[in-house]
Design an enzyme around this catalytic site. Structure first.
Site, PDB file in Angstrom:
ATOM      1  N   CYS A 190    -159.022 173.607  10.236  1.00  0.00           N
ATOM      2  CA  CYS A 190    -158.721 172.800   9.044  1.00  0.00           C
ATOM      3  C   CYS A 190    -158.424 173.653   7.810  1.00  0.00           C
ATOM      4  CB  CYS A 190    -159.881 171.848   8.758  1.00  0.00           C
ATOM      5  SG  CYS A 190    -160.209 170.740  10.128  1.00  0.00           S
ATOM      6  N   HIS A 222    -160.127 169.456   1.303  1.00  0.00           N
ATOM      7  CA  HIS A 222    -159.771 169.037   2.666  1.00  0.00           C
ATOM      8  C   HIS A 222    -160.390 167.665   2.905  1.00  0.00           C
ATOM      9  CE1 HIS A 222    -159.413 168.768   6.908  1.00  0.00           C
ATOM     10  NE2 HIS A 222    -160.687 169.049   7.164  1.00  0.00           N
ATOM     11  N   ASN A 246    -159.213 162.713   9.014  1.00  0.00           N
ATOM     12  CA  ASN A 246    -159.115 164.178   8.958  1.00  0.00           C
ATOM     13  C   ASN A 246    -157.887 164.628   9.754  1.00  0.00           C
ATOM     14  OD1 ASN A 246    -159.422 166.932   9.234  1.00  0.00           O
ATOM     15  ND2 ASN A 246    -161.584 166.861   9.792  1.00  0.00           N
TER      16      ASN A 246
HETATM   17  C1  COA Z   1    -170.005 162.880  12.142  1.00  0.00           C
HETATM   18  C2  COA Z   1    -170.758 162.389  10.916  1.00  0.00           C
HETATM   19  C3  COA Z   1    -169.883 161.379  10.181  1.00  0.00           C
HETATM   20  C4  COA Z   1    -172.021 161.687  11.357  1.00  0.00           C
HETATM   21  O1  COA Z   1    -172.720 161.205  10.228  1.00  0.00           O
HETATM   22  P1  COA Z   1    -174.269 161.477  10.055  1.00  0.00           P
HETATM   23  O2  COA Z   1    -174.729 160.777   8.859  1.00  0.00           O
HETATM   24  O3  COA Z   1    -174.430 162.975  10.100  1.00  0.00           O
HETATM   25  O4  COA Z   1    -174.820 160.775  11.320  1.00  0.00           O
HETATM   26  P2  COA Z   1    -175.794 161.430  12.391  1.00  0.00           P
HETATM   27  O5  COA Z   1    -175.135 162.601  13.036  1.00  0.00           O
HETATM   28  O6  COA Z   1    -177.066 161.645  11.663  1.00  0.00           O
HETATM   29  O7  COA Z   1    -175.873 160.300  13.457  1.00  0.00           O
HETATM   30  C5  COA Z   1    -176.570 159.135  13.181  1.00  0.00           C
HETATM   31  C6  COA Z   1    -176.428 158.218  14.354  1.00  0.00           C
HETATM   32  O8  COA Z   1    -175.143 157.613  14.328  1.00  0.00           O
HETATM   33  C7  COA Z   1    -174.579 157.666  15.627  1.00  0.00           C
HETATM   34  N1  COA Z   1    -173.120 157.698  15.532  1.00  0.00           N
HETATM   35  C8  COA Z   1    -172.317 158.759  15.586  1.00  0.00           C
HETATM   36  N2  COA Z   1    -171.043 158.351  15.496  1.00  0.00           N
HETATM   37  C9  COA Z   1    -171.067 157.014  15.382  1.00  0.00           C
HETATM   38  C10 COA Z   1    -170.067 156.044  15.233  1.00  0.00           C
HETATM   39  N3  COA Z   1    -168.762 156.349  15.192  1.00  0.00           N
HETATM   40  N4  COA Z   1    -170.446 154.760  15.109  1.00  0.00           N
HETATM   41  C11 COA Z   1    -171.727 154.412  15.140  1.00  0.00           C
HETATM   42  N5  COA Z   1    -172.725 155.289  15.287  1.00  0.00           N
HETATM   43  C12 COA Z   1    -172.391 156.580  15.405  1.00  0.00           C
HETATM   44  C13 COA Z   1    -175.151 158.905  16.243  1.00  0.00           C
HETATM   45  O9  COA Z   1    -175.074 158.817  17.653  1.00  0.00           O
HETATM   46  C14 COA Z   1    -176.566 158.883  15.724  1.00  0.00           C
HETATM   47  O10 COA Z   1    -177.292 158.020  16.532  1.00  0.00           O
HETATM   48  P3  COA Z   1    -178.773 158.428  17.018  1.00  0.00           P
HETATM   49  O11 COA Z   1    -179.559 158.641  15.747  1.00  0.00           O
HETATM   50  O12 COA Z   1    -179.194 157.252  17.815  1.00  0.00           O
HETATM   51  O13 COA Z   1    -178.584 159.687  17.794  1.00  0.00           O
HETATM   52  C15 COA Z   1    -171.123 163.541   9.977  1.00  0.00           C
HETATM   53  O14 COA Z   1    -172.075 164.353  10.585  1.00  0.00           O
HETATM   54  C16 COA Z   1    -169.945 164.366   9.603  1.00  0.00           C
HETATM   55  O15 COA Z   1    -169.064 163.915   8.900  1.00  0.00           O
HETATM   56  N6  COA Z   1    -169.927 165.641  10.007  1.00  0.00           N
HETATM   57  C17 COA Z   1    -168.848 166.532   9.685  1.00  0.00           C
HETATM   58  C18 COA Z   1    -167.652 166.179  10.501  1.00  0.00           C
HETATM   59  C19 COA Z   1    -166.446 166.845  10.030  1.00  0.00           C
HETATM   60  O16 COA Z   1    -166.024 166.632   8.925  1.00  0.00           O
HETATM   61  N7  COA Z   1    -165.852 167.658  10.886  1.00  0.00           N
HETATM   62  C20 COA Z   1    -164.657 168.341  10.625  1.00  0.00           C
HETATM   63  C21 COA Z   1    -164.876 169.412   9.636  1.00  0.00           C
HETATM   64  S1  COA Z   1    -163.364 170.154   9.270  1.00  0.00           S
END
Ligand code: COA
Length: 335
Positions: free
Chosen positions: A122, A262, A292
């Site tokens: 990215c 980004h 993204n």
């Molecule tokens: C992926 C992301 C949105 C998840 O949000 P979060 O607040 O961190 O959520 P968590 O990882 O704490 O997960 C919470 C719960 O939601 C669940 N979950 C994940 N994706 C889900 C979705 N699409 N819908 C519903 N629930 C979801 C998980 O399984 C987890 O469940 P559990 O507690 O039973 O295991 C976040 O971590 C994120 O944005 N990370 C960076 C991703 C990114 O930008 N990547 C590219 C960088 S260039």
């Protein structure tokens, strides 16, 4: 680069044209609700994303990049024959090789150019910006076409709710030429930390895990991510990079007209803005529309910001990105 980059007062290069190539097909959160166990409410509240664009069957990264390139050349009033170098930042090339950039070269008729791809996930567009600026500074090139483009949908596992809600396809391009005055690239800062390569990756499609039936069954051709870890590092690194470039370019918060982060997640964007104390009205956001788009996210945002009148002649923008590798970086530009 990182700590070795000297402070630069007069810009070497400037952006003279921008353009985008966006697929027509829209994938909404409601569509995703039918594919995996998720909800519009969850996706919006955790990421800020509402829709993303997805390439049609038979539409590849080079096709989106070609549209973006033609639009940017048209905007810059530059003929494809005058392009010296084409740099294409992507993690979703059309084929293993040759580079996606050579397909664009063929499509636009840039017969006098050298063309190659770079891969910094990215952060790819900012790495490309550093290269383009350096080539122009060293007088190795007069006109550089820099493209960031992706068809992330092709490496997305649409049964994995942790990743499939986040990504979208698209391309953005800019044309760079030597700066004639104090308008242009004020500085670029790029960093990486290969020790953290395991947190955001695609194991397949290289030579280490060849496309055997076993690897295919293990879904090695799809992107994988430790979302929570990536989130933490993204917030820290994007904040660090934005601060570093503002310090290098001697920019105060008040002098920044637009922060273009980004577009990965609204919460990462807001945390970055808070860290450098840029108020919400000076932060560019379109993650709600595109999701993204990896290396395409910043050039798409620059083009949209210009078209919305948020980047005028003289406007100072700070760009900041983070991605797999990990890689991260920032740039300051006076338009
Ligand atoms: C992926 C992301 C949105 C998840 O949000 P979060 O607040 O961190 O959520 P968590 O990882 O704490 O997960 C919470 C719960 O939601 C669940 N979950 C994940 N994706 C889900 C979705 N699409 N819908 C519903 N629930 C979801 C998980 O399984 C987890 O469940 P559990 O507690 O039973 O295991 C976040 O971590 C994120 O944005 N990370 C960076 C991703 C990114 O930008 N990547 C590219 C960088 S260039």
């Amino acid at each position: 680069m990182g700590k070795t980059q000297p402070v630069k007062n007069k810009p070497f290069s400037q952006i003279i044209g921008t353009g985008v190539g966006i697929p027509q097909k829209v994938l909404t959160n409601f569509d995703l609700e039918k594919m995996v166990d998720t909800s519009d409410e969850w996706i919006k509240s955790r990421t800020g994303i509402e829709t993303r664009y997805i390439a049609e069957e038979g539409q590849f990264t080079s096709d989106l990049g070609t549209t973006a390139a033609l639009n940017a050349l048209h905007d810059a009033h530059v003929s494809a024959k005058d392009v010296d170098v084409i740099i294409f930042a992507t993690i979703t090339p059309d084929v293993g090789f040759p580079a996606t950039a050579v397909f664009v070269q063929k499509n636009i008729g840039a017969v006098n150019a050298a063309a190659f791809d770079i891969q910094a996930a990215c952060t790819g567009f900012l790495y490309g910006l550093e290269l383009a600026d350096s080539l122009i500074a060293a007088k190795k090139a007069k006109t550089v076409l820099l493209i960031g483009g992706e068809t992330i949908s092709r490496i997305t596992d649409y049964s994995d709710r942790n990743t499939c809600v986040l990504f979208g396809d698209g391309a953005g391009a800019v044309v760079l030429r030597a700066a004639e005055d104090d308008h242009g690239i004020l500085g670029v800062y790029t960093r990486s930390d290969g020790r953290l390569n395991n947190l955001l990756k695609l194991d397949g499609l290289g030579t280490k895990y060849p496309p055997t039936p076993e690897h295919y069954d293990q879904k090695m051709h799809f992107l994988r991510m430790e979302g929570r870890e990536v989130f933490k590092h993204a917030v820290t690194c994007m904040g660090d990079a934005a601060e570093a470039i503002m310090e290098r370019a001697s920019l105060s918060t008040e002098e920044v007209d637009l922060l273009i982060p980004h577009q990965a997640n609204i919460r990462i964007i807001e945390a970055t803005a808070k860290r450098v104390k840029v108020p919400p009205e000076k932060v560019f956001i379109n993650v709600n529309k595109y999701g993204n788009t990896s290396a395409a996210s910043i050039p798409i945002a620059i083009d949209e910001a210009r078209r919305q009148g948020r980047l005028k002649t003289g406007s100072v923008a700070v760009l900041v990105a983070f991605g797999g590798g990990f890689t991260w970086g920032a740039a300051a530009i006076r338009f």
